[in-house]
Design an enzyme around this catalytic site. Structure first.
Site, PDB file in Angstrom:
ATOM      1  N   PRO A   1     -67.890 -44.073 -48.230  1.00  0.00           N
ATOM      2  CA  PRO A   1     -67.302 -44.009 -46.885  1.00  0.00           C
ATOM      3  C   PRO A   1     -65.845 -43.555 -46.993  1.00  0.00           C
ATOM      4  O   PRO A   1     -65.117 -43.996 -47.893  1.00  0.00           O
ATOM      5  CB  PRO A   1     -67.385 -45.443 -46.379  1.00  0.00           C
ATOM      6  N   ILE A   2     -65.486 -42.626 -46.145  1.00  0.00           N
ATOM      7  CA  ILE A   2     -64.159 -42.001 -46.224  1.00  0.00           C
ATOM      8  C   ILE A   2     -63.079 -42.965 -45.719  1.00  0.00           C
ATOM      9  O   ILE A   2     -63.290 -43.698 -44.770  1.00  0.00           O
ATOM     10  CB  ILE A   2     -64.122 -40.720 -45.355  1.00  0.00           C
ATOM     11  N   SER A   3     -61.949 -42.946 -46.384  1.00  0.00           N
ATOM     12  CA  SER A   3     -60.750 -43.651 -45.933  1.00  0.00           C
ATOM     13  C   SER A   3     -61.004 -45.130 -45.640  1.00  0.00           C
ATOM     14  O   SER A   3     -60.750 -45.633 -44.557  1.00  0.00           O
ATOM     15  CB  SER A   3     -60.211 -42.986 -44.656  1.00  0.00           C
ATOM     16  N   CYS A   4     -61.566 -45.819 -46.688  1.00  0.00           N
ATOM     17  CA  CYS A   4     -61.797 -47.263 -46.455  1.00  0.00           C
ATOM     18  C   CYS A   4     -61.395 -48.116 -47.645  1.00  0.00           C
ATOM     19  O   CYS A   4     -61.703 -49.297 -47.682  1.00  0.00           O
ATOM     20  CB  CYS A   4     -63.262 -47.497 -46.086  1.00  0.00           C
TER      21      CYS A   4
ATOM     22  N   GLY B   1     -61.047 -45.207 -52.580  1.00  0.00           N
ATOM     23  CA  GLY B   1     -60.424 -44.137 -53.352  1.00  0.00           C
ATOM     24  C   GLY B   1     -61.096 -42.795 -53.156  1.00  0.00           C
ATOM     25  O   GLY B   1     -61.125 -41.949 -54.047  1.00  0.00           O
ATOM     26  N   SER B   2     -61.651 -42.566 -51.954  1.00  0.00           N
ATOM     27  CA  SER B   2     -62.356 -41.295 -51.708  1.00  0.00           C
ATOM     28  C   SER B   2     -61.403 -40.106 -51.864  1.00  0.00           C
ATOM     29  O   SER B   2     -61.800 -39.034 -52.310  1.00  0.00           O
ATOM     30  CB  SER B   2     -62.990 -41.282 -50.313  1.00  0.00           C
TER      31      SER B   2
ATOM     32  N   ALA C   1     -59.010 -39.816 -54.039  1.00  0.00           N
ATOM     33  CA  ALA C   1     -58.918 -39.542 -55.482  1.00  0.00           C
ATOM     34  C   ALA C   1     -60.205 -38.879 -55.975  1.00  0.00           C
ATOM     35  O   ALA C   1     -60.168 -37.936 -56.785  1.00  0.00           O
ATOM     36  CB  ALA C   1     -58.654 -40.846 -56.244  1.00  0.00           C
ATOM     37  N   SER C   2     -61.343 -39.326 -55.452  1.00  0.00           N
ATOM     38  CA  SER C   2     -62.627 -38.733 -55.879  1.00  0.00           C
ATOM     39  C   SER C   2     -62.720 -37.265 -55.470  1.00  0.00           C
ATOM     40  O   SER C   2     -63.201 -36.423 -56.220  1.00  0.00           O
ATOM     41  CB  SER C   2     -63.793 -39.505 -55.249  1.00  0.00           C
TER      42      SER C   2
ATOM     43  N   ASP D   1     -55.843 -45.337 -58.407  1.00  0.00           N
ATOM     44  CA  ASP D   1     -57.100 -44.733 -57.951  1.00  0.00           C
ATOM     45  C   ASP D   1     -57.546 -43.619 -58.878  1.00  0.00           C
ATOM     46  O   ASP D   1     -58.677 -43.584 -59.361  1.00  0.00           O
ATOM     47  CB  ASP D   1     -56.926 -44.169 -56.534  1.00  0.00           C
TER      48      ASP D   1
HETATM   49  N1  LIG Z   1     -66.203 -36.781 -48.340  1.00  0.00           N
HETATM   50  C1  LIG Z   1     -65.010 -36.245 -48.073  1.00  0.00           C
HETATM   51  N2  LIG Z   1     -64.907 -34.970 -47.636  1.00  0.00           N
HETATM   52  C2  LIG Z   1     -63.693 -34.419 -47.380  1.00  0.00           C
HETATM   53  N3  LIG Z   1     -62.511 -35.062 -47.505  1.00  0.00           N
HETATM   54  C3  LIG Z   1     -62.568 -36.341 -47.919  1.00  0.00           C
HETATM   55  C4  LIG Z   1     -63.800 -36.998 -48.226  1.00  0.00           C
HETATM   56  N4  LIG Z   1     -63.518 -38.267 -48.605  1.00  0.00           N
HETATM   57  C5  LIG Z   1     -62.180 -38.398 -48.553  1.00  0.00           C
HETATM   58  N5  LIG Z   1     -61.607 -37.256 -48.139  1.00  0.00           N
HETATM   59  C6  LIG Z   1     -60.166 -37.003 -47.994  1.00  0.00           C
HETATM   60  O1  LIG Z   1     -59.469 -38.216 -48.364  1.00  0.00           O
HETATM   61  C7  LIG Z   1     -58.855 -38.805 -47.203  1.00  0.00           C
HETATM   62  C8  LIG Z   1     -59.019 -40.313 -47.231  1.00  0.00           C
HETATM   63  O2  LIG Z   1     -58.136 -40.760 -48.253  1.00  0.00           O
HETATM   64  P1  LIG Z   1     -57.369 -42.181 -48.112  1.00  0.00           P
HETATM   65  O3  LIG Z   1     -56.783 -42.284 -46.758  1.00  0.00           O
HETATM   66  O4  LIG Z   1     -56.495 -42.308 -49.304  1.00  0.00           O
HETATM   67  O5  LIG Z   1     -58.560 -43.250 -48.176  1.00  0.00           O
HETATM   68  P2  LIG Z   1     -59.352 -43.783 -49.465  1.00  0.00           P
HETATM   69  O6  LIG Z   1     -58.756 -43.138 -50.689  1.00  0.00           O
HETATM   70  O7  LIG Z   1     -59.164 -45.258 -49.407  1.00  0.00           O
HETATM   71  O8  LIG Z   1     -60.794 -43.383 -49.252  1.00  0.00           O
HETATM   72  C9  LIG Z   1     -59.592 -38.183 -46.022  1.00  0.00           C
HETATM   73  O9  LIG Z   1     -58.740 -38.169 -44.881  1.00  0.00           O
HETATM   74  C10 LIG Z   1     -59.848 -36.759 -46.523  1.00  0.00           C
HETATM   75  O10 LIG Z   1     -58.630 -36.014 -46.481  1.00  0.00           O
HETATM   76  C1  LIG Z   2     -52.427 -49.065 -51.694  1.00  0.00           C
HETATM   77  C2  LIG Z   2     -52.648 -48.483 -53.084  1.00  0.00           C
HETATM   78  O1  LIG Z   2     -52.233 -49.456 -54.049  1.00  0.00           O
HETATM   79  C3  LIG Z   2     -54.131 -48.173 -53.286  1.00  0.00           C
HETATM   80  C4  LIG Z   2     -54.699 -47.214 -52.234  1.00  0.00           C
HETATM   81  O2  LIG Z   2     -56.098 -47.194 -52.302  1.00  0.00           O
HETATM   82  P1  LIG Z   2     -56.994 -46.341 -51.234  1.00  0.00           P
HETATM   83  O3  LIG Z   2     -56.382 -44.978 -51.042  1.00  0.00           O
HETATM   84  O4  LIG Z   2     -56.995 -47.136 -49.932  1.00  0.00           O
HETATM   85  O5  LIG Z   2     -58.357 -46.293 -51.849  1.00  0.00           O
HETATM   86  C5  LIG Z   2     -51.791 -47.215 -53.208  1.00  0.00           C
HETATM   87  C6  LIG Z   2     -51.715 -46.712 -54.664  1.00  0.00           C
HETATM   88  O6  LIG Z   2     -51.823 -47.535 -55.596  1.00  0.00           O
HETATM   89  O7  LIG Z   2     -51.565 -45.486 -54.809  1.00  0.00           O
HETATM   90 MG   LIG Z   3     -56.822 -42.847 -51.268  1.00  0.00          MG
END
Ligand SMILES: Nc1ncnc2c1ncn2[C@@H]1O[C@H](COP(=O)(O)OP(=O)(O)O)[C@@H](O)[C@H]1O
Ligand SMILES: C[C@@](O)(CCOP(=O)(O)O)CC(=O)O
Ligand SMILES: [Mg+2]
Length: 356
Positions: free
Chosen positions: A146-149, A152-153, A155-156, A197
């Site tokens: 799931p995106i942005s939750c 570490g999406s 980073a992936s 991440d």
């Molecule tokens: N499946 C995906 N397809 C395209 N972009 C993605 C995808 N997953 C994540 N992203 C990118 O990463 C961002 C979310 O990153 P972030 O806010 O750091 O949340 P987290 O790293 O916790 O998932 C999204 O707004 C998008 O830019």
């Molecule tokens: C809040 C933090 O410690 C982790 C961020 O994790 P995520 O992007 O929410 O998966 C920031 C960081 O370590 O870069």
């Molecule tokens: Mg992130």
């Protein structure tokens, strides 16, 4: 620019090209302890998790046979989950300006630019007037993360694109080099970031991060305890804010220093706990400090309460502001736990399987 194009309309020498398709897969991560404080140089414990981003990488035959196409070909990154595409001609990569990309596409744009810059600095990729020798490709990205939750999406995604560029150009970089590029991207897009991440996803397994350096977890008692733990990933609710906004808000928190210090003390203790009860208690203590930092929510707090009652403990994981919590499961109460989470209503519940 972010045009909407379709690779099938592009023909070389008037013929449809067959292409070589490769799948690139990248895991996600959960932070067991220390998020946010790790940005301030304190310790974090994190582990790679087997929820992954898949990239379908399409290289063109003329590339494989080392010929030049009749027309300059674009790089296309098709982000299925966002229903957006980035399409850019290779010779424009070095002039990428992130302000031309919407927030959702900044990680992609920054990764293209920083990866090519790194390869050129290392003389692994040479500039040439036509297309900088940067080979075009199409990358179709889908994800069961799931995106942005908090998984570490971002980073992936970054690491999937780096791996794709290396694959197309038959280049190999060390995990350390890939981590360096990926961290540069997270920092450029977010303004503030730690290596947690990106390094966790690249190196896999469970890691300790401190002062932006990776440290293996030497304590075998802890490694054995961790191996016997079952965690549940609970996706509480959609995040309104991105990691970038959350880390920048925490940076301005008046009590940031003392709260980071308290979190750091908890993480230092975590590695020496004797059992799941102690580990779970420290998770709840860490969560309460994240709540003080203002990155928890009512829903996350409720989930942590349930995790404390029907598990050994729980905490939000990642930047917070919604997103995921992790619960340390007590096998004897798992069914009641799942029922209570379903009664509460959450966006998703995932088994947390460590990815080595
Ligand atoms: N499946 C995906 N397809 C395209 N972009 C993605 C995808 N997953 C994540 N992203 C990118 O990463 C961002 C979310 O990153 P972030 O806010 O750091 O949340 P987290 O790293 O916790 O998932 C999204 O707004 C998008 O830019
Ligand atoms: C809040 C933090 O410690 C982790 C961020 O994790 P995520 O992007 O929410 O998966 C920031 C960081 O370590 O870069
Ligand atoms: Mg992130």
């Amino acid at each position: 620019m972010n045009n909407i194009g379709n690779i099938n309309n592009i023909k070389y020498d008037g013929n449809n090209n067959d292409s070589k398709i490769t799948t690139i897969e990248t895991p996600s991560k959960v932070i067991l302890f220390g998020e946010h404080a790790v940005v301030g140089g304190y310790m974090a414990l994190s582990m790679a998790v087997d929820l992954k981003i898949s990239g379908l990488l399409e290289c063109y035959d003329y590339i494989i046979n080392n010929q030049q196409p009749t027309t300059p070909e674009p790089i296309i990154i098709d982000l299925i989950d966002l229903n957006k595409k980035v399409e850019i001609n290779p010779q424009d990569i070095l002039n990428i300006n992130l302000s031309n990309y919407d927030n959702d596409l900044k990680y992609v744009a920054s990764t293209l630019k920083n990866t090519v810059n790194y390869l050129m600095d290392k003389n692994l990729m040479k500039l040439n007037p036509i297309n900088n020798n940067i080979k075009p490709f199409k990358l179709t990205i889908t994800s069961n993360i799931p995106i942005s939750c908090g998984l570490g999406s971002s980073a992936s995604i970054i690491i999937t694109i780096i791996k794709s560029i290396l694959t197309v150009h038959n280049l190999i970089l060390s995990k350390e080099e890939i981590s360096k590029i990926a961290y540069t991207v997270e920092k450029e897009v977010q303004g503030i970031a730690s290596i947690t991440d990106t390094s966790t996803i690249i190196y896999g397994g469970a890691l300790k991060i401190k002062d932006n350096k990776i440290k293996p977890i030497e304590n075998n008692d802890f490694n054995n305890l961790l191996a016997g733990c079952q965690f549940l990933i609970v996706h509480s609710e959609r995040r309104i804010k991105k990691t970038a906004e959350l880390v920048n808000e925490v940076a301005k928190h008046p009590q940031k220093r003392q709260i980071f210090k308290q979190i750091g003390e908890i993480v230092e203790k975590a590695e020496f706990v004797k059992n799941k009860e102690e580990l779970g208690k420290l998770m709840v203590e860490n969560h309460k400090l994240l709540n003080k930092l203002g990155v928890s929510t009512e829903k996350l707090n409720k989930i942590v309460e349930i995790g404390q009652k029907l598990g050994y403990g729980a905490k939000l994981s990642g930047a917070g502001g919604g997103g995921i919590a992790i619960i340390l499961i007590n096998e004897n109460k798992k069914e009641d736990l799942l029922n209570e989470l379903n009664d509460l209503g959450v966006l998703g519940i995932y088994d947390c399987i460590i990815k080595y």
